[in-house]
Motif scaffolding. Structure first.
Motif, PDB file in Angstrom:
ATOM      1  N   ILE A 131      63.499  41.147  22.251  1.00 21.86           N
ATOM      2  CA  ILE A 131      64.499  42.248  21.981  1.00 21.86           C
ATOM      3  C   ILE A 131      65.292  42.762  23.170  1.00 21.86           C
ATOM      4  O   ILE A 131      65.635  43.794  23.092  1.00 21.86           O
ATOM      5  CB  ILE A 131      63.551  43.280  21.259  1.00 21.86           C
ATOM      6  CG1 ILE A 131      62.556  43.945  22.174  1.00 21.86           C
ATOM      7  CG2 ILE A 131      62.786  42.921  20.224  1.00 21.86           C
ATOM      8  CD1 ILE A 131      61.733  45.102  21.604  1.00 21.86           C
ATOM      9  N   ALA A 132      65.441  42.138  24.234  1.00 24.92           N
ATOM     10  CA  ALA A 132      66.157  42.834  25.428  1.00 24.92           C
ATOM     11  C   ALA A 132      67.496  43.041  24.979  1.00 24.92           C
ATOM     12  O   ALA A 132      68.123  43.947  25.675  1.00 24.92           O
ATOM     13  CB  ALA A 132      65.716  41.929  26.635  1.00 24.92           C
ATOM     14  N   ASP A 133      68.026  42.297  24.170  1.00 19.55           N
ATOM     15  CA  ASP A 133      69.575  42.604  23.897  1.00 19.55           C
ATOM     16  C   ASP A 133      69.517  43.648  23.266  1.00 19.55           C
ATOM     17  O   ASP A 133      70.767  44.124  23.361  1.00 19.55           O
ATOM     18  CB  ASP A 133      70.138  41.089  23.092  1.00 19.55           C
ATOM     19  CG  ASP A 133      69.364  40.776  21.919  1.00 19.55           C
ATOM     20  OD1 ASP A 133      68.209  41.469  21.791  1.00 19.55           O
ATOM     21  OD2 ASP A 133      69.943  40.230  20.999  1.00 19.55           O
ATOM     22  N   LEU A 134      68.828  43.863  22.313  1.00 19.06           N
ATOM     23  CA  LEU A 134      69.076  45.531  21.545  1.00 19.06           C
ATOM     24  C   LEU A 134      68.308  46.549  22.149  1.00 19.06           C
ATOM     25  O   LEU A 134      69.066  47.627  22.196  1.00 19.06           O
ATOM     26  CB  LEU A 134      68.323  45.337  20.037  1.00 19.06           C
ATOM     27  CG  LEU A 134      68.886  44.073  19.367  1.00 19.06           C
ATOM     28  CD1 LEU A 134      68.047  44.050  17.973  1.00 19.06           C
ATOM     29  CD2 LEU A 134      70.383  44.629  18.804  1.00 19.06           C
ATOM     30  N   PHE A 135      67.239  46.508  22.849  1.00 20.48           N
ATOM     31  CA  PHE A 135      66.636  47.593  23.647  1.00 20.48           C
ATOM     32  C   PHE A 135      66.333  47.277  24.965  1.00 20.48           C
ATOM     33  O   PHE A 135      65.273  46.609  25.207  1.00 20.48           O
ATOM     34  CB  PHE A 135      65.275  47.840  22.851  1.00 20.48           C
ATOM     35  CG  PHE A 135      65.552  48.293  21.426  1.00 20.48           C
ATOM     36  CD1 PHE A 135      66.136  49.589  21.064  1.00 20.48           C
ATOM     37  CD2 PHE A 135      65.187  47.378  20.304  1.00 20.48           C
ATOM     38  CE1 PHE A 135      66.315  49.936  19.869  1.00 20.48           C
ATOM     39  CE2 PHE A 135      65.522  47.883  18.975  1.00 20.48           C
ATOM     40  CZ  PHE A 135      65.885  49.074  18.726  1.00 20.48           C
ATOM     41  N   PRO A 136      67.138  47.007  25.894  1.00 16.92           N
ATOM     42  CA  PRO A 136      66.912  46.661  27.309  1.00 16.92           C
ATOM     43  C   PRO A 136      65.807  47.522  27.914  1.00 16.92           C
ATOM     44  O   PRO A 136      65.181  46.935  28.876  1.00 16.92           O
ATOM     45  CB  PRO A 136      68.429  46.581  27.917  1.00 16.92           C
ATOM     46  CG  PRO A 136      69.075  47.660  26.990  1.00 16.92           C
ATOM     47  CD  PRO A 136      68.562  47.834  25.782  1.00 16.92           C
ATOM     48  N   ALA A 137      65.841  48.719  27.612  1.00 14.62           N
ATOM     49  CA  ALA A 137      64.751  49.611  28.259  1.00 14.62           C
ATOM     50  C   ALA A 137      63.549  49.557  27.666  1.00 14.62           C
ATOM     51  O   ALA A 137      62.737  50.650  27.930  1.00 14.62           O
ATOM     52  CB  ALA A 137      65.469  50.878  28.677  1.00 14.62           C
ATOM     53  N   GLY A 164      63.169  53.444  24.751  1.00 13.81           N
ATOM     54  CA  GLY A 164      63.417  53.832  26.279  1.00 13.81           C
ATOM     55  C   GLY A 164      64.576  54.969  26.136  1.00 13.81           C
ATOM     56  O   GLY A 164      65.258  55.190  24.949  1.00 13.81           O
ATOM     57  N   ASN A 165      64.683  55.674  27.186  1.00 10.15           N
ATOM     58  CA  ASN A 165      65.603  56.754  27.378  1.00 10.15           C
ATOM     59  C   ASN A 165      66.852  56.566  27.108  1.00 10.15           C
ATOM     60  O   ASN A 165      67.588  57.185  26.250  1.00 10.15           O
ATOM     61  CB  ASN A 165      65.538  57.366  28.873  1.00 10.15           C
ATOM     62  CG  ASN A 165      64.112  57.917  28.866  1.00 10.15           C
ATOM     63  OD1 ASN A 165      63.331  58.334  28.168  1.00 10.15           O
ATOM     64  ND2 ASN A 165      63.677  57.991  30.058  1.00 10.15           N
ATOM     65  N   GLY A 166      67.486  55.301  27.356  1.00  8.81           N
ATOM     66  CA  GLY A 166      68.844  54.938  27.229  1.00  8.81           C
ATOM     67  C   GLY A 166      69.101  54.950  25.831  1.00  8.81           C
ATOM     68  O   GLY A 166      70.086  55.500  25.382  1.00  8.81           O
ATOM     69  N   ALA A 167      68.336  54.210  25.119  1.00  7.82           N
ATOM     70  CA  ALA A 167      68.570  53.892  23.473  1.00  7.82           C
ATOM     71  C   ALA A 167      68.352  54.902  22.884  1.00  7.82           C
ATOM     72  O   ALA A 167      69.015  55.355  21.916  1.00  7.82           O
ATOM     73  CB  ALA A 167      67.664  52.736  23.159  1.00  7.82           C
ATOM     74  N   ALA A 168      67.204  56.015  23.156  1.00  8.13           N
ATOM     75  CA  ALA A 168      66.918  57.325  22.530  1.00  8.13           C
ATOM     76  C   ALA A 168      68.037  58.071  22.707  1.00  8.13           C
ATOM     77  O   ALA A 168      68.487  58.849  21.833  1.00  8.13           O
ATOM     78  CB  ALA A 168      65.724  57.690  23.000  1.00  8.13           C
ATOM     79  N   PRO A 172      75.431  53.255  24.290  1.00  8.28           N
ATOM     80  CA  PRO A 172      76.136  52.120  23.569  1.00  8.28           C
ATOM     81  C   PRO A 172      75.459  51.010  23.455  1.00  8.28           C
ATOM     82  O   PRO A 172      74.774  50.549  24.213  1.00  8.28           O
ATOM     83  CB  PRO A 172      77.456  52.084  24.281  1.00  8.28           C
ATOM     84  CG  PRO A 172      77.113  52.389  25.884  1.00  8.28           C
ATOM     85  CD  PRO A 172      76.043  53.642  25.520  1.00  8.28           C
ATOM     86  N   LEU A 173      75.722  50.410  22.345  1.00  8.31           N
ATOM     87  CA  LEU A 173      74.845  48.980  22.130  1.00  8.31           C
ATOM     88  C   LEU A 173      75.614  47.850  22.961  1.00  8.31           C
ATOM     89  O   LEU A 173      76.804  48.053  23.259  1.00  8.31           O
ATOM     90  CB  LEU A 173      75.218  48.641  20.449  1.00  8.31           C
ATOM     91  CG  LEU A 173      74.506  49.165  19.477  1.00  8.31           C
ATOM     92  CD1 LEU A 173      75.081  48.799  18.135  1.00  8.31           C
ATOM     93  CD2 LEU A 173      73.175  49.345  19.592  1.00  8.31           C
ATOM     94  N   PRO A 174      74.893  46.818  23.296  1.00 10.98           N
ATOM     95  CA  PRO A 174      75.352  45.825  24.091  1.00 10.98           C
ATOM     96  C   PRO A 174      76.693  45.284  23.431  1.00 10.98           C
ATOM     97  O   PRO A 174      76.988  45.400  22.298  1.00 10.98           O
ATOM     98  CB  PRO A 174      74.198  44.561  24.164  1.00 10.98           C
ATOM     99  CG  PRO A 174      73.150  45.541  23.873  1.00 10.98           C
ATOM    100  CD  PRO A 174      73.489  46.753  22.750  1.00 10.98           C
ATOM    101  N   ARG A 175      77.539  44.720  24.175  1.00  8.96           N
ATOM    102  CA  ARG A 175      78.848  44.317  24.037  1.00  8.96           C
ATOM    103  C   ARG A 175      78.768  43.142  23.103  1.00  8.96           C
ATOM    104  O   ARG A 175      79.555  42.943  22.187  1.00  8.96           O
ATOM    105  CB  ARG A 175      79.635  43.681  25.296  1.00  8.96           C
ATOM    106  CG  ARG A 175      81.073  43.289  25.005  1.00  8.96           C
ATOM    107  CD  ARG A 175      81.655  42.532  26.235  1.00  8.96           C
ATOM    108  NE  ARG A 175      83.120  42.183  25.929  1.00  8.96           N
ATOM    109  CZ  ARG A 175      84.080  42.656  25.741  1.00  8.96           C
ATOM    110  NH1 ARG A 175      83.954  44.091  25.703  1.00  8.96           N
ATOM    111  NH2 ARG A 175      85.125  42.152  25.513  1.00  8.96           N
ATOM    112  N   GLY A 176      77.734  42.153  23.033  1.00  7.10           N
ATOM    113  CA  GLY A 176      77.754  41.284  22.219  1.00  7.10           C
ATOM    114  C   GLY A 176      77.421  41.819  20.755  1.00  7.10           C
ATOM    115  O   GLY A 176      77.959  41.252  19.596  1.00  7.10           O
ATOM    116  N   VAL A 177      76.547  42.801  20.515  1.00  6.49           N
ATOM    117  CA  VAL A 177      76.203  43.283  19.253  1.00  6.49           C
ATOM    118  C   VAL A 177      77.524  44.066  18.660  1.00  6.49           C
ATOM    119  O   VAL A 177      77.875  43.843  17.373  1.00  6.49           O
ATOM    120  CB  VAL A 177      75.140  44.212  19.343  1.00  6.49           C
ATOM    121  CG1 VAL A 177      74.818  45.142  18.056  1.00  6.49           C
ATOM    122  CG2 VAL A 177      73.997  43.628  19.893  1.00  6.49           C
TER     123      VAL A 177
END
Length: 439
Positions: A131-137, A164-168, A172-177
């Protein structure tokens, strides 16, 4: 591996309860043979090892055929049933355990637990990579009983995904998504737009067909009725000799009207199909139009209108690049409209004039009728369009003349426009000037 005869499982193990006790009678039948169970266990552990990416300790997964044989035939016991592996924790260690049920030749049954120890850190790392592409942290934290309905809680293991703090914080979502979502939305919008355009096009086509059928049917009814009635009267001899000329003149006029209608419909059909062919050549404007004047005068005379054309004017001496048949068709449509809408005007005349200006020659057809209402000026060049007043008065025509005339003019490199004036209608046919004189 834990097997039969092991001590009681400590209460700290979070293991699901064993299956319901089986009847220890002679009615139970052996469901799997020894050889089948060997193969099933070998495949199961090999597949689980691949799926977990090495997270299960290999030392605990060495479950070869010899070990299986010993397990299945210890003291005459044979495996009767095996459950699915479930996660369980003993202290700080994580295990995969399953319930086994054994049977002896004398139909006595017993239960045991078989399991493997998991390398928890390696297993968590493998899950987080997925799930690193959606939630890297993201991290995995212990799940609480209240997290049972949470979408971030794992179904098979006692963990919950912490984004993780960044997603919470709304990172922004990853570029690929983002690109994938944008492409999906764009495809959906294009599909909806294409469907809408298709529906609108079909509706317009249906309306045009209905308008065409209605207009042509109405236009054919009057002359056909005239033909029938006049023919019967002439045949019966009820018409006096001095009146026959008038009746024949009426029949000729109605025949020309039908012929003009058919010419318009066929020409419009050729343009719509793209099969129209232009025979453009170099001509002097006056010499091009002069042979058509007698036909124009005859049509105007039917409405008691007079044609005014000063062919000696300088504009008629200019050379143009045009198709004579197309020019005659356009000008006759304009003259025909004048007979319908300018009859009874004062003065009772229609003016035909030419003006050479720059690279073009403008031929104007001007009448002194009531003119065209401002609300209709933008719609008169539409196919099958007739003004509300014209429809109410049942004036002849199917609404093709101006639309066809503009298309013919543009196909020859010119144009047809309605000029604004204080009174009457003035249409201007623009033709390109010939570069090297008339041919």
């Amino acid at each position: 591996m834990l097997c039969a005869g092991m001590p009681e499982i400590p209460s700290s193990w979070s293991v699901l309860p064993p299956p319901e006790p089986e009847q220890e009678s002679g009615q139970l039948e052996t469901r799997q043979s020894t050889e089948y169970q060997k193969l099933a266990n070998t495949k199961e552990f090999a597949g689980r090892s691949r799926a977990l990416g090495g997270a299960v300790e290999k030392s605990q997964m060495q479950f070869n055929a010899a070990t299986v044989s010993n397990n299945l035939l210890v003291g005459g016991w044979s495996l009767l049933r095996g459950g699915l592996p479930r996660p369980a924790r003993f202290g700080s260690d994580l295990f995969l355990l399953r319930h086994l049920q054994w049977k002896r030749a004398d139909d006595v049954t017993m239960r045991s637990i078989q399991g493997a120890w998991l390398n928890e850190q390696a297993f968590k790392a493998m899950l987080l990579r997925e799930i690193a592409d959606l939630f890297p942290a993201a991290t995995l934290v212990p799940a609480r009983p209240s997290d049972a309905g949470d979408g971030l809680a794992l179904a098979s293991f006692p963990w919950k995904i912490a984004p993780g703090n960044g997603a919470a914080a709304g990172a922004p979502l990853p570029r690929g998504v983002v690109l994938t979502l944008a492409a999906g939305w764009m495809a959906a919008v294009l599909a909806i737009g294409a469907a809408w355009l298709l529906v609108v096009g079909l509706m317009r086509l249906s309306e045009r067909r209905a308008s065409f059928v209605s207009a042509v049917t109405h236009e054919l009814r009057t002359p056909l009725t005239t033909f029938q009635i006049y023919s019967e009267m002439l045949e019966s001899g009820a018409i006096k000799d001095d009146q026959r000329g008038h009746y024949f003149q009426t029949l000729r006029r109605e025949a020309e009207r039908l012929s003009h209608l058919v010419e318009n419909v066929l020409a419009f059909s050729r343009i719509e199909r793209g099969s129209a062919r232009s025979a453009a050549g170099k001509h002097v404007a006056g010499a091009l139009v002069a042979p058509m004047l007698e036909r124009f005068r005859g049509r105007l005379g039917e409405a008691n209108l007079r044609l005014v054309a000063h062919m000696e004017d300088p504009g008629w001496q200019a050379s143009v690049e045009a198709d004579p048949a197309a020019v005659e068709h356009v000008l006759f449509n304009l003259i025909d409209n004048a007979t319908k809408y300018a009859a009874g005007s004062d003065p009772a005349e229609v003016t035909l004039e030419a003006e050479a200006r720059g690279k073009d020659v403008k031929i104007r057809v001007r009448d002194h009728g009531d003119g065209i209402p401002r609300a209709e000026k933008k719609r008169i060049f539409r196919a099958f369009h007739k003004s509300a007043a014209a429809a109410a008065e049942s004036r002849p025509g199917v609404g093709l003349g101006l639309s066809l005339s503009r298309r013919l003019a543009r196909a020859s490199g010119g144009d047809l426009k309605l000029e604004h004036g204080d009174r009457g209608a003035c249409f201007t046919l623009t033709l390109p000037r010939a570069r090297h004189g008339a041919g």
